[in-house]
Scaffold this active site. Sequence first.
Site, mmCIF file in Angstrom:
data_model
loop_
_atom_site.group_PDB
_atom_site.id
_atom_site.type_symbol
_atom_site.label_atom_id
_atom_site.label_comp_id
_atom_site.label_asym_id
_atom_site.label_seq_id
_atom_site.Cartn_x
_atom_site.Cartn_y
_atom_site.Cartn_z
ATOM 1 N N ASN A 40 4.517 16.689 -2.413
ATOM 2 C CA ASN A 40 3.549 17.780 -2.628
ATOM 3 C C ASN A 40 3.495 18.202 -4.097
ATOM 4 O O ASN A 40 2.730 19.102 -4.458
ATOM 5 C CB ASN A 40 3.858 18.986 -1.729
ATOM 6 N N TYR A 149 21.475 26.292 1.577
ATOM 7 C CA TYR A 149 21.023 24.927 1.268
ATOM 8 C C TYR A 149 21.852 23.920 2.071
ATOM 9 O O TYR A 149 21.300 23.066 2.790
ATOM 10 C CB TYR A 149 21.159 24.681 -0.238
ATOM 11 N N LYS A 153 20.726 21.354 5.286
ATOM 12 C CA LYS A 153 20.940 19.888 5.273
ATOM 13 C C LYS A 153 21.761 19.469 6.491
ATOM 14 O O LYS A 153 21.496 18.440 7.110
ATOM 15 C CB LYS A 153 21.625 19.470 3.971
ATOM 16 N N PHE A 177 27.479 13.640 -3.966
ATOM 17 C CA PHE A 177 28.226 14.621 -4.739
ATOM 18 C C PHE A 177 27.364 14.968 -5.968
ATOM 19 O O PHE A 177 26.212 15.311 -5.772
ATOM 20 C CB PHE A 177 29.655 14.105 -4.984
HETATM 21 N N1 UFG Z 1 28.348 24.683 -14.545
HETATM 22 C C1 UFG Z 1 28.619 25.401 -15.680
HETATM 23 N N2 UFG Z 1 27.569 25.829 -16.427
HETATM 24 C C2 UFG Z 1 26.266 25.576 -16.106
HETATM 25 C C3 UFG Z 1 26.001 24.828 -14.936
HETATM 26 C C4 UFG Z 1 27.066 24.407 -14.178
HETATM 27 O O1 UFG Z 1 29.782 25.658 -16.020
HETATM 28 O O2 UFG Z 1 25.360 25.999 -16.826
HETATM 29 C C5 UFG Z 1 29.479 24.210 -13.747
HETATM 30 C C6 UFG Z 1 29.421 24.723 -12.314
HETATM 31 O O3 UFG Z 1 30.066 25.964 -12.225
HETATM 32 C C7 UFG Z 1 30.134 23.602 -11.572
HETATM 33 C C8 UFG Z 1 29.810 22.351 -12.374
HETATM 34 O O4 UFG Z 1 29.381 22.807 -13.640
HETATM 35 O O5 UFG Z 1 31.503 23.814 -11.614
HETATM 36 C C9 UFG Z 1 28.705 21.515 -11.750
HETATM 37 O O6 UFG Z 1 27.612 22.384 -11.465
HETATM 38 P P1 UFG Z 1 26.179 21.835 -11.015
HETATM 39 O O7 UFG Z 1 25.303 23.028 -10.842
HETATM 40 O O8 UFG Z 1 25.752 20.763 -11.945
HETATM 41 O O9 UFG Z 1 26.488 21.143 -9.643
HETATM 42 P P2 UFG Z 1 27.163 21.758 -8.324
HETATM 43 O O10 UFG Z 1 28.501 21.089 -8.203
HETATM 44 O O11 UFG Z 1 27.122 23.222 -8.260
HETATM 45 O O12 UFG Z 1 26.107 21.276 -7.268
HETATM 46 C C10 UFG Z 1 26.172 20.049 -6.675
HETATM 47 C C11 UFG Z 1 24.773 19.600 -6.261
HETATM 48 C C12 UFG Z 1 24.212 20.539 -5.229
HETATM 49 C C13 UFG Z 1 25.173 20.689 -4.104
HETATM 50 C C14 UFG Z 1 26.528 21.121 -4.617
HETATM 51 C C15 UFG Z 1 27.564 21.189 -3.537
HETATM 52 O O13 UFG Z 1 23.936 19.590 -7.387
HETATM 53 O O14 UFG Z 1 23.004 20.004 -4.732
HETATM 54 O O15 UFG Z 1 26.996 20.180 -5.571
HETATM 55 O O16 UFG Z 1 28.466 22.199 -3.802
HETATM 56 F F1 UFG Z 1 24.737 21.605 -3.227
#
Ligand code: UFG
Length: 338
Positions: A40, A149, A153, A177
């Site tokens: 979309n 989220y 899923k 991951f």
């Molecule tokens: N982080 C920072 N600063 C930022 C962004 C992220 O320090 O600006 C840290 C987060 O705290 C985390 C790590 O970087 O520790 C990774 O963060 P992301 O947001 O890149 O990814 P996440 O691990 O939070 O998210 C991923 C997937 C999601 C999923 C999640 C499961 O992108 O789709 O894992 O917990 F839901």
Amino acid sequence: MMEAEFNMGKILVLGGAGYIGSHTVYELLDKGYGVVVADNLETGHRQAVHPDAKLYIGDIRNREFVDGVFEKEEIDAVVHFAAYSLVGESMTDPLKYYGNNVGGTQVLLASMAAHGIDKIVFSSTAAAYGEPKRTPILETDPTEPTNTYGATKLAMEQMFKWTELAHGIRYTSLRYFNACGAHPSGEIGEDHRPETHLIPIVLQAANGTRPSISVFGTDYDTKDGTCVRDYIHVCDLAQAHAQAVRYLMDGGKSDIFNLGNGVGFTVREIINAAEGVVGHNIPTVFAERRAGDPAVLVASSDKAKSVLGWKPQYADIHAILETAWKWHRTHPKGFSEN
Ligand code: UFG
């Protein structure tokens, strides 16, 4: 398109204009499949859709639209990425996530059943596990999502399970991951609006499109106090989807697979590695923890390797970051005009 190109089968990629979807389209075309994309374009980008894939613009919540695609195209299998995926937004607007992710999948499955399409590869997430009970995480570990989220899923995975019993639609659910990196051609890459993920934000701080990267929490129980994640290259995820399509076409039974590298990197390690790749310091500030972040998330992907024959190509974090940097360096505004 030449008929011969469809020898492998024709695949409908829902959400094929998004980050992981667009890379999967490239991979499926490369493997010789015919590819039809439905998107979309709410979060996806038209420019991310490979020119050899036919694009239908529409929404999976619209039954007429989905029926129309199945009536016009002879689809052998579906790869389903069409969902909202912002963890934070899913907590403030949970019904938006249930409506699109769960509601959209219900419409899709009903249309697949009506058209006799019986294979689907599904984009799931590590968020289905919630706070892990052990490391590395196995597919059989408890699923207790800590955000909407992940809950949607997981609900979609359960919908596949019950739908298979009634309608015989086989599925593979791929729990990724931390997806990262970009296509080595430099043609497509990550462009979320807003961007919330670590690696693109680090590289945007490196290319000057944002002032700095904020490290969310330095007091976790990890080796340097910052969170540990399992970073997996988007092309390796794309390869897994193509393998999962093949697996279902070869008669494989429905199953769930983790996709990760099995190695954890801290936020500080990612920033240090990125500084090595870009060749200069990246402005970094230290901030409070982000709500809902588990300290450590690392996958065991042995099952995907043994059952699907998955062979990830990018084990080295520097090689992963090189591909992401090529994209961000050449496309500082993402898919917008540069
Ligand atoms: N982080 C920072 N600063 C930022 C962004 C992220 O320090 O600006 C840290 C987060 O705290 C985390 C790590 O970087 O520790 C990774 O963060 P992301 O947001 O890149 O990814 P996440 O691990 O939070 O998210 C991923 C997937 C999601 C999923 C999640 C499961 O992108 O789709 O894992 O917990 F839901």
